[in-house]
Design a protein around this motif. Structure first.
Motif, PDB file in Angstrom:
ATOM      1  N   GLU A 185       0.013 141.502  63.608  1.00 16.95           N
ATOM      2  CA  GLU A 185      -0.145 141.853  65.010  1.00 16.95           C
ATOM      3  C   GLU A 185      -1.107 140.899  65.704  1.00 16.95           C
ATOM      4  OE1 GLU A 185      -1.588 145.648  67.777  1.00 16.95           O
ATOM      5  OE2 GLU A 185      -1.311 145.896  65.611  1.00 16.95           O
ATOM      6  N   THR A 186      -2.189 140.524  65.006  1.00 16.52           N
ATOM      7  CA  THR A 186      -3.137 139.573  65.578  1.00 16.52           C
ATOM      8  C   THR A 186      -2.460 138.241  65.877  1.00 16.52           C
ATOM      9  OG1 THR A 186      -4.965 140.598  64.379  1.00 16.52           O
ATOM     10  CG2 THR A 186      -5.310 138.358  65.190  1.00 16.52           C
ATOM     11  N   LEU A 187      -1.644 137.756  64.939  1.00 16.09           N
ATOM     12  CA  LEU A 187      -0.952 136.484  65.136  1.00 16.09           C
ATOM     13  C   LEU A 187       0.060 136.590  66.270  1.00 16.09           C
ATOM     14  CD1 LEU A 187      -0.297 135.565  61.384  1.00 16.09           C
ATOM     15  CD2 LEU A 187      -2.161 134.756  62.853  1.00 16.09           C
ATOM     16  N   ALA A 188       0.771 137.710  66.350  1.00 13.43           N
ATOM     17  CA  ALA A 188       1.755 137.900  67.418  1.00 13.43           C
ATOM     18  C   ALA A 188       1.073 137.975  68.779  1.00 13.43           C
ATOM     19  CB  ALA A 188       2.565 139.165  67.160  1.00 13.43           C
ATOM     20  N   ASP A 189      -0.070 138.679  68.862  1.00  8.15           N
ATOM     21  CA  ASP A 189      -0.787 138.761  70.129  1.00  8.15           C
ATOM     22  C   ASP A 189      -1.356 137.403  70.534  1.00  8.15           C
ATOM     23  OD1 ASP A 189      -0.201 141.401  70.371  1.00  8.15           O
ATOM     24  OD2 ASP A 189      -2.220 142.161  70.023  1.00  8.15           O
ATOM     25  N   SER A 190      -1.799 136.609  69.566  1.00 14.62           N
ATOM     26  CA  SER A 190      -2.267 135.253  69.880  1.00 14.62           C
ATOM     27  C   SER A 190      -1.129 134.434  70.478  1.00 14.62           C
ATOM     28  CB  SER A 190      -2.790 134.561  68.615  1.00 14.62           C
ATOM     29  OG  SER A 190      -3.944 135.192  68.128  1.00 14.62           O
ATOM     30  N   SER A 232      -9.041 137.037  74.011  1.00 19.77           N
ATOM     31  CA  SER A 232      -9.522 136.588  72.709  1.00 19.77           C
ATOM     32  C   SER A 232     -10.555 137.569  72.163  1.00 19.77           C
ATOM     33  CB  SER A 232     -10.127 135.185  72.806  1.00 19.77           C
ATOM     34  OG  SER A 232      -9.121 134.236  73.119  1.00 19.77           O
ATOM     35  N   LEU A 233     -11.412 138.097  73.050  1.00 16.41           N
ATOM     36  CA  LEU A 233     -12.376 139.115  72.616  1.00 16.41           C
ATOM     37  C   LEU A 233     -11.647 140.362  72.130  1.00 16.41           C
ATOM     38  CD1 LEU A 233     -15.048 138.757  75.437  1.00 16.41           C
ATOM     39  CD2 LEU A 233     -15.262 138.030  73.052  1.00 16.41           C
ATOM     40  N   ARG A 234     -10.568 140.698  72.816  1.00 16.96           N
ATOM     41  CA  ARG A 234      -9.768 141.844  72.367  1.00 16.96           C
ATOM     42  C   ARG A 234      -9.198 141.592  70.971  1.00 16.96           C
ATOM     43  NH1 ARG A 234      -4.435 142.704  71.981  1.00 16.96           N
ATOM     44  NH2 ARG A 234      -3.702 144.871  72.069  1.00 16.96           N
ATOM     45  N   LEU A 235      -8.668 140.396  70.753  1.00 11.64           N
ATOM     46  CA  LEU A 235      -8.099 140.057  69.448  1.00 11.64           C
ATOM     47  C   LEU A 235      -9.151 140.169  68.351  1.00 11.64           C
ATOM     48  CD1 LEU A 235      -5.921 136.921  70.347  1.00 11.64           C
ATOM     49  CD2 LEU A 235      -5.083 139.156  69.644  1.00 11.64           C
ATOM     50  N   ILE A 236     -10.340 139.653  68.618  1.00 12.55           N
ATOM     51  CA  ILE A 236     -11.408 139.672  67.608  1.00 12.55           C
ATOM     52  C   ILE A 236     -11.802 141.113  67.298  1.00 12.55           C
ATOM     53  CG2 ILE A 236     -13.832 139.084  67.186  1.00 12.55           C
ATOM     54  CD1 ILE A 236     -13.313 136.529  68.845  1.00 12.55           C
ATOM     55  N   ALA A 237     -12.009 141.898  68.340  1.00 14.48           N
ATOM     56  CA  ALA A 237     -12.464 143.274  68.128  1.00 14.48           C
ATOM     57  C   ALA A 237     -11.442 144.085  67.338  1.00 14.48           C
ATOM     58  CB  ALA A 237     -12.749 143.936  69.478  1.00 14.48           C
ATOM     59  N   ARG A 238     -10.175 143.959  67.698  1.00 14.94           N
ATOM     60  CA  ARG A 238      -9.146 144.737  67.006  1.00 14.94           C
ATOM     61  C   ARG A 238      -8.952 144.257  65.566  1.00 14.94           C
ATOM     62  NH1 ARG A 238      -5.690 147.924  70.026  1.00 14.94           N
ATOM     63  NH2 ARG A 238      -3.988 147.503  68.569  1.00 14.94           N
ATOM     64  N   ASP A 239      -9.050 142.951  65.355  1.00 20.34           N
ATOM     65  CA  ASP A 239      -8.884 142.426  64.005  1.00 20.34           C
ATOM     66  C   ASP A 239     -10.095 142.766  63.139  1.00 20.34           C
ATOM     67  OD1 ASP A 239      -7.134 140.387  62.338  1.00 20.34           O
ATOM     68  OD2 ASP A 239      -9.203 139.813  62.016  1.00 20.34           O
ATOM     69  N   SER A 273     -20.310 145.830  66.279  1.00 14.35           N
ATOM     70  CA  SER A 273     -20.979 145.287  65.090  1.00 14.35           C
ATOM     71  C   SER A 273     -20.010 144.432  64.278  1.00 14.35           C
ATOM     72  CB  SER A 273     -21.523 146.426  64.227  1.00 14.35           C
ATOM     73  OG  SER A 273     -22.545 147.122  64.895  1.00 14.35           O
ATOM     74  N   ALA A 274     -18.768 144.930  64.085  1.00 14.67           N
ATOM     75  CA  ALA A 274     -17.786 144.163  63.303  1.00 14.67           C
ATOM     76  C   ALA A 274     -17.451 142.856  63.980  1.00 14.67           C
ATOM     77  CB  ALA A 274     -16.527 145.002  63.099  1.00 14.67           C
ATOM     78  N   SER A 275     -17.360 142.875  65.312  1.00 16.45           N
ATOM     79  CA  SER A 275     -16.994 141.664  66.043  1.00 16.45           C
ATOM     80  C   SER A 275     -18.115 140.633  66.019  1.00 16.45           C
ATOM     81  CB  SER A 275     -16.641 142.018  67.491  1.00 16.45           C
ATOM     82  OG  SER A 275     -15.567 142.932  67.544  1.00 16.45           O
ATOM     83  N   VAL A 276     -19.357 141.081  66.205  1.00 16.19           N
ATOM     84  CA  VAL A 276     -20.490 140.148  66.191  1.00 16.19           C
ATOM     85  C   VAL A 276     -20.665 139.553  64.801  1.00 16.19           C
ATOM     86  CG1 VAL A 276     -23.000 139.978  66.453  1.00 16.19           C
ATOM     87  CG2 VAL A 276     -21.644 141.250  68.133  1.00 16.19           C
ATOM     88  N   LEU A 277     -20.446 140.387  63.758  1.00 18.24           N
ATOM     89  CA  LEU A 277     -20.512 139.881  62.392  1.00 18.24           C
ATOM     90  C   LEU A 277     -19.455 138.804  62.174  1.00 18.24           C
ATOM     91  CD1 LEU A 277     -21.684 140.185  59.487  1.00 18.24           C
ATOM     92  CD2 LEU A 277     -19.844 141.847  59.068  1.00 18.24           C
ATOM     93  N   ALA A 278     -18.267 138.976  62.765  1.00 20.27           N
ATOM     94  CA  ALA A 278     -17.150 138.057  62.529  1.00 20.27           C
ATOM     95  C   ALA A 278     -17.213 136.818  63.397  1.00 20.27           C
ATOM     96  CB  ALA A 278     -15.822 138.774  62.769  1.00 20.27           C
ATOM     97  N   LEU A 311     -18.044 144.246  77.560  1.00 25.46           N
ATOM     98  CA  LEU A 311     -18.408 145.070  76.407  1.00 25.46           C
ATOM     99  C   LEU A 311     -17.923 146.504  76.549  1.00 25.46           C
ATOM    100  CD1 LEU A 311     -22.000 143.726  75.727  1.00 25.46           C
ATOM    101  CD2 LEU A 311     -20.149 143.830  74.038  1.00 25.46           C
ATOM    102  N   ALA A 312     -17.850 146.993  77.780  1.00 24.89           N
ATOM    103  CA  ALA A 312     -17.434 148.377  77.996  1.00 24.89           C
ATOM    104  C   ALA A 312     -16.017 148.625  77.500  1.00 24.89           C
ATOM    105  CB  ALA A 312     -17.551 148.732  79.477  1.00 24.89           C
ATOM    106  N   LEU A 313     -15.202 147.561  77.411  1.00 28.93           N
ATOM    107  CA  LEU A 313     -13.811 147.716  76.971  1.00 28.93           C
ATOM    108  C   LEU A 313     -13.712 148.127  75.515  1.00 28.93           C
ATOM    109  CD1 LEU A 313     -12.286 144.556  78.712  1.00 28.93           C
ATOM    110  CD2 LEU A 313     -12.254 146.917  79.527  1.00 28.93           C
ATOM    111  N   LEU A 314     -14.789 147.951  74.742  1.00 29.96           N
ATOM    112  CA  LEU A 314     -14.736 148.290  73.324  1.00 29.96           C
ATOM    113  C   LEU A 314     -14.527 149.785  73.106  1.00 29.96           C
ATOM    114  CD1 LEU A 314     -17.639 146.003  72.009  1.00 29.96           C
ATOM    115  CD2 LEU A 314     -15.179 145.732  71.571  1.00 29.96           C
ATOM    116  N   ASP A 315     -14.977 150.629  74.032  1.00 28.75           N
ATOM    117  CA  ASP A 315     -14.824 152.066  73.863  1.00 28.75           C
ATOM    118  C   ASP A 315     -13.356 152.491  73.871  1.00 28.75           C
ATOM    119  OD1 ASP A 315     -17.469 152.692  73.522  1.00 28.75           O
ATOM    120  OD2 ASP A 315     -17.852 152.920  75.674  1.00 28.75           O
ATOM    121  N   GLY A 316     -12.513 151.753  74.587  1.00 28.67           N
ATOM    122  CA  GLY A 316     -11.086 152.111  74.634  1.00 28.67           C
ATOM    123  C   GLY A 316     -10.198 151.107  73.915  1.00 28.67           C
TER     124      GLY A 316
END
Length: 956
Positions: free
Chosen positions: A116-121, A100-107, A40-45, A60-65
């Motif tokens: 951390e987001t900037l460093a991972d980018s 990039s999806l990982r970055l969005i979800a975690r941020d 939900s947070a990622s789709v909103l963002a 999408l399954a990666l969001l659980d972990g």
């Protein structure tokens, strides 16, 4: 977060669409509460995330972990490249989208902080670059033999990341600024550079080609030498030559953030190190202010033209202004403060805060504002994977960004951002926006400043106005110096901008200097300084920009001719003077100063290598800089007179010990070169003894080194040890001569120290170096009373450890010898009277601080008498060579009463302080009598007379 109903319904609809996509493809939909919250947070963002998940619902399954998900890693490169062949571009795009999806979800889900987001980018871009290079290199190798470097190794592309990639703070959807370099080729340079250019172009194509499934990264190569018309990849040597000959200010700013990010990283790091002198000047580079100001003006003009005042990056109070504030500190101080030479903004900001270059409160505000603005910028770019820096116009999109950042009310969010930008804009305006020299350097409109401006204008025009000079009270010689400076070739050669600075600065300097009581003395020194630095715009800019710094210069030039001369001869010392944090290390008594000097000398000589001239320069620069800082500390009253004399002695110790070691190295090198038998294949065997002010560790700014050298052949070679009667002094004499060579050879600043060796056995008629046994025998049998007095202040400065210990024992034994008190008193008194008669320069109005009645020598003679008369029964008196320590020891053993000891210590501080002030202002140690000096002299004389060694006040 409570969302408005329309936005909540929109979000639920999008989540259901993704659920349906998973069902259609047979992919797993997030099953945990955390996974659903992240979705939900990622789709909103991010609309970009929504579209990517619709295309690849299996992700999408990666969001659980996601809490424990893996960032991009170097190991991924091999997986991406192996067996890819023509599919490498598609693999890279899929890899980039997945991470990039990982970055969005975690941020968006609050797992990662902004840093951390900037460093991972940044890491994501580096992995993609390395994979693209590996693929391109393999493709090139299939078509041709690799070009080789001068070590016979295949040439590889070194990728220098600039901008935010270089800083390790890459935006989510930023382009990547790159420079391609490579080692110097062996053979056909053009062929090698063409091959590297083709390799670089293939890398760019792999990353930036926009296919149906998107692109990897936009690539910007415009920061390379000669910009878009320059070679795509350049060899190391022509790269260095370009920056040395044609590098511009904006390129210096760009290279502040340079970092080796891919390919041949070792070559990239070496290139960055080689270009450090281009980027970071050795001096405090305040000329950078003007260039940064001009760059900001160009950016502001573009912002206004394109109506981009709300731009988070370039608008007022935006990210660029924070970057400029931090870069300004890096550029002005980075050459002197290595900790500032880091590419990341937040590490650089912390380094600036740690050294006091940016105040604590300002640094904290800038760091908080930077994190906020970068987070907002990233969310703007995550929305649609677009490189934009302003909030979208649509109210719905603004609501989504505000809600994603924790604000229910988008207006409250925008006010929060606006408040941060206002704080940044105010700080920026205070620091950089106004041409502060134009305001402050002119000074107030009082008569003296008006007259000074008129005087300088007429001097520039070549006209003399005696009325103006008369109003300012100028001496004819000073007026002539002003006219000579105004018409000098150095000033005429300046650019229009820098000449305008001088025309602004000089009237302020003249008026401010003449406003002081010592202005008439200081002004000729100030004019000499301007002439010396006129070809160094950075120093002119510094004095123009910083009124407080200007006042510090005027103050020091008025109070110290010695420091003024040093600065005029070596303008780099201005950096120490104008650095408000400058202060010397603790004195030797703390045990810290020795280590600091030794480390500094060791590093300086190591950098000089085997080059003799560079070694001389290293010794001179270290001595000059440390002595200068000690002088500044004394003027600022940060140290006592006794502490200042101690620090100067510690410095002399370090330089003398370095010269001693270098002399031994010289002699050994000569023996190796000539094939001579080594004279020093065992221990050192030579001891340097310090007498006088060096031995007493009460050095002055103009003191000589009183040295005596003794040797012991048994220490240096087994042959000599087997033949103790051998007395071959040739090797030791050569070493002493080499030591004196290191200490006294004149360089631009003169010799390191003048050396006086008249205190050696038999004085000027004696051997340059004596055997240790002969020295001890002389002291016991033939030494005069005054030579025994001198031994009280003697100590080992450098040399053989065993001899040091032996000397300490011999000195103690000799000082503890039984003496006839009456004869001793007569000898000391007679010598003191003789010195007064021959050397005292006092008169009714002036007092000779050293030789005058009750002066420093009277105190020295008193303490020497006490040691020689009482050490036999009070051995503790041999425990130090320092005046202050000897006073305390005499009180401890009961020879001096406590009141007398305290009075003598105060008197010593008074006379020593006056002595330091005289030498620091290039004056002889004969000064006007003052009540404080008279009282100090009377105290010393009274105690000396009590012991029968003071004579009478009229004994001159």
């Amino acid at each position: 977060m409570k969302l408005p109903l329309p936005l909540r319904e929109w979000l639920e609809e999008r989540v259901e669409l993704l659920r349906a996509a998973c069902a259609d493809s047979g992919s797993a939909f997030p099953a945990t509460a955390q996974g659903l919250a992240l979705l939900s947070a990622s789709v909103l963002a991010s609309d970009y995330a929504f579209e990517q998940w619709r295309r690849r619902p299996e992700l999408l399954a990666l969001l659980d972990g996601m809490q424990h998900s893996r960032p991009p890693e170097a190991d991924d490169v091999a997986t991406l490249v192996d067996g890819a062949d023509g599919e490498i571009g598609a693999r890279l795009r899929r890899y980039r989208h997945a991470h990039s999806l990982r970055l969005i979800a975690r941020d968006a889900g609050g797992i990662s902080r902004t840093g951390e987001t900037l460093a991972d980018s940044s890491r994501l871009a580096e992995v993609c670059l390395d994979a693209a290079i590996a693929s391109a290199e393999a493709a090139l190798a299939r078509r041709r033999e690799p070009s080789l470097d001068r070590h016979g190794q295949p040439l590889r592309l070194a990728v220098i990341g600039m901008g935010k990639l270089g800083g390790g703070e890459l935006n989510f959807s930023s382009d990547i600024d790159l420079i391609f370099a490579h080692a110097d080729p062996d053979g056909d340079a053009d062929d090698a550079e063409n091959a590297m250019a083709r390799l670089g172009q293939r890398v760019i194509n792999l990353l930036s080609t926009n296919e149906a499934d998107g692109f990897v990264h936009r690539v910007d190569m415009r920061l390379r030498p000669f910009g878009s018309v320059g070679r795509l990849a350049l060899a190391r040597s022509p790269m260095e030559q370009y920056y040395q000959r044609e590098g511009r200010d904006w390129e210096r700013y760009a290279w502040v953030k340079a970092r080796a990010v891919a390919g041949d990283r070792a070559q990239g790091r070496d290139l960055i190190t080689a270009l450090r002198p281009f980027v970071f000047r050795r001096y405090l580079d305040y000329a950078a202010i003007d260039s940064l100001r001009e760059m900001k003006a160009l950016i502001d003009a573009e912002v206004l033209r394109a109506d981009r005042l709300d731009d988070i990056k370039l608008g007022p109070g935006g990210i660029r202004e924070i970057e400029f504030l931090v870069q300004l500190t890096q550029l002005t101080r980075g050459g002197r403060e290595p900790g500032l030479a880091v590419p990341g903004l937040l590490p650089a900001l912390e380094a600036a805060r740690a050294i006091g270059a940016i105040p604590e409160a300002l640094a904290s505000m800038l760091a908080d504002s930077y994190r906020l603005l970068r987070k907002v910028e990233n969310r703007i770019q995550m929305l649609r994977d677009e490189q934009v820096h302003r909030l979208p116009d649509a109210a719905m999109l603004r609501q989504r960004i505000a809600s994603g950042l924790g604000f229910e009310d988008p207006h409250a969010f925008e006010r929060h951002v606006a408040a941060a930008r206002e704080r940044v804009a105010n700080a920026f305006a205070d620091t950089l926006l106004p041409a502060r020299g134009a305001t402050h350097a002119r000074g107030p409109g009082d008569a003296s400043h008006v007259a000074a401006r008129s005087l300088w204008s007429e001097a520039v025009a070549g006209r003399k106005d005696s009325d103006v000079a008369l109003a300012l009270g100028l001496e004819e010689e000073t007026l002539a110096s002003i006219h000579a400076l105004a018409g000098s070739a150095a000033l005429r050669a300046l650019s229009e901008r820098h000449r305008a600075r001088c025309d602004r600065l000089l009237p302020a300097l003249i008026a401010s200097t003449l406003a002081r009581d010592d202005g008439a003395i200081a002004l000729p020194r100030i004019l000499a300084l301007v002439r010396a630095i006129s070809g160094r715009p950075s120093y002119i800019a510094l004095l123009d920009e910083e009124p407080a710094a200007r006042e510090r210069v005027i103050d020091v030039f008025g109070r110290s001719g010695f420091l003024a001369e040093q600065i005029i001869a070596h303008p780099l010392l201005l950096d120490d003077l104008l650095d408000a944090r400058a202060s010397s290390a603790p004195g030797k008594g703390s045990g810290l100063e020795d280590v600091a000097i030794e480390q500094q000398l060791s590093l300086g000589l190591a950098r000089a290598g085997d080059d003799v001239e560079e070694r001389f320069n290293a010794l001179h620069e270290i001595k000059l800089a440390r002595q200068f800082r000690i002088g500044l500390d004394w003027l600022a009253q940060r140290t006592t007179a006794d502490g200042t004399a101690l620090q100067l002695a510690c410095l002399a110790d370090g330089i003398a010990a370095a010269a001693h070691a270098l002399a031994l190295e010289d002699v050994r090198a000569r023996e190796r070169a000539t094939g001579a038998a080594p004279a020093f294949d065992g221990g050192d065997g030579l001891l340097m003894l310090g007498y006088g002010s060096l031995g007493a560790m009460e050095f002055g700014f103009a003191s000589d080194l009183d040295l005596v050298f003794v040797y012991d052949t048994a220490v240096t070679s087994p042959v000599a040890a087997a033949s103790p009667d051998t007395d071959d002094t040739r090797g030791f004499t050569r070493r002493v001569q080499r030591t004196l060579h290191w200490l006294t050879t004149p360089m631009r600043a003169g010799g390191l120290y003048a050396v006086d060796m008249r205190l050696r056995p038999d004085g000027a008629k004696g051997l340059l170096v004596s055997s240790f046994k002969g020295f001890v025998d002389y002291q016991g049998a033939r030494a005069w009373t005054w030579e025994q007095q001198a031994l009280v202040r003697a100590r080992a400065v450098a040399g053989d450890a065993r001899l040091r210990q032996a000397f300490a024992v011999a000195r103690r034994e000799r000082l503890m010898a039984e003496r006839d008190g009456t004869a001793l008193r007569a000898d000391v008194s007679a010598m003191r009277l003789r010195w007064r008669t021959e050397l005292n320069r006092s008169d009714a109005a002036h007092f000779d601080l050293k030789q005058g009645v009750g002066g420093l020598v009277d105190l020295e003679f008193l303490l020497q008498y006490i040691v020689l008369a009482h050490a036999a029964t009070a051995p503790e008196l041999t425990g130090s060579t320092r005046t202050r320590d000897l006073i305390a020891l005499a009180a401890t053993v009961g020879v001096l009463d406590g009141a007398a000891a305290d009075a003598l210590a105060r008197a010593h501080e008074t006379l020593l302080a006056a002595s330091l002030n005289c030498t620091l202002d290039l004056r002889s140690r004969v000064t006007l009598r003052t009540p404080a000096l008279e009282a100090a002299a009377a105290t010393i004389l009274a105690v000396a007379q009590r012991y029968g060694v003071g004579g009478q006040a009229g004994d001159c």
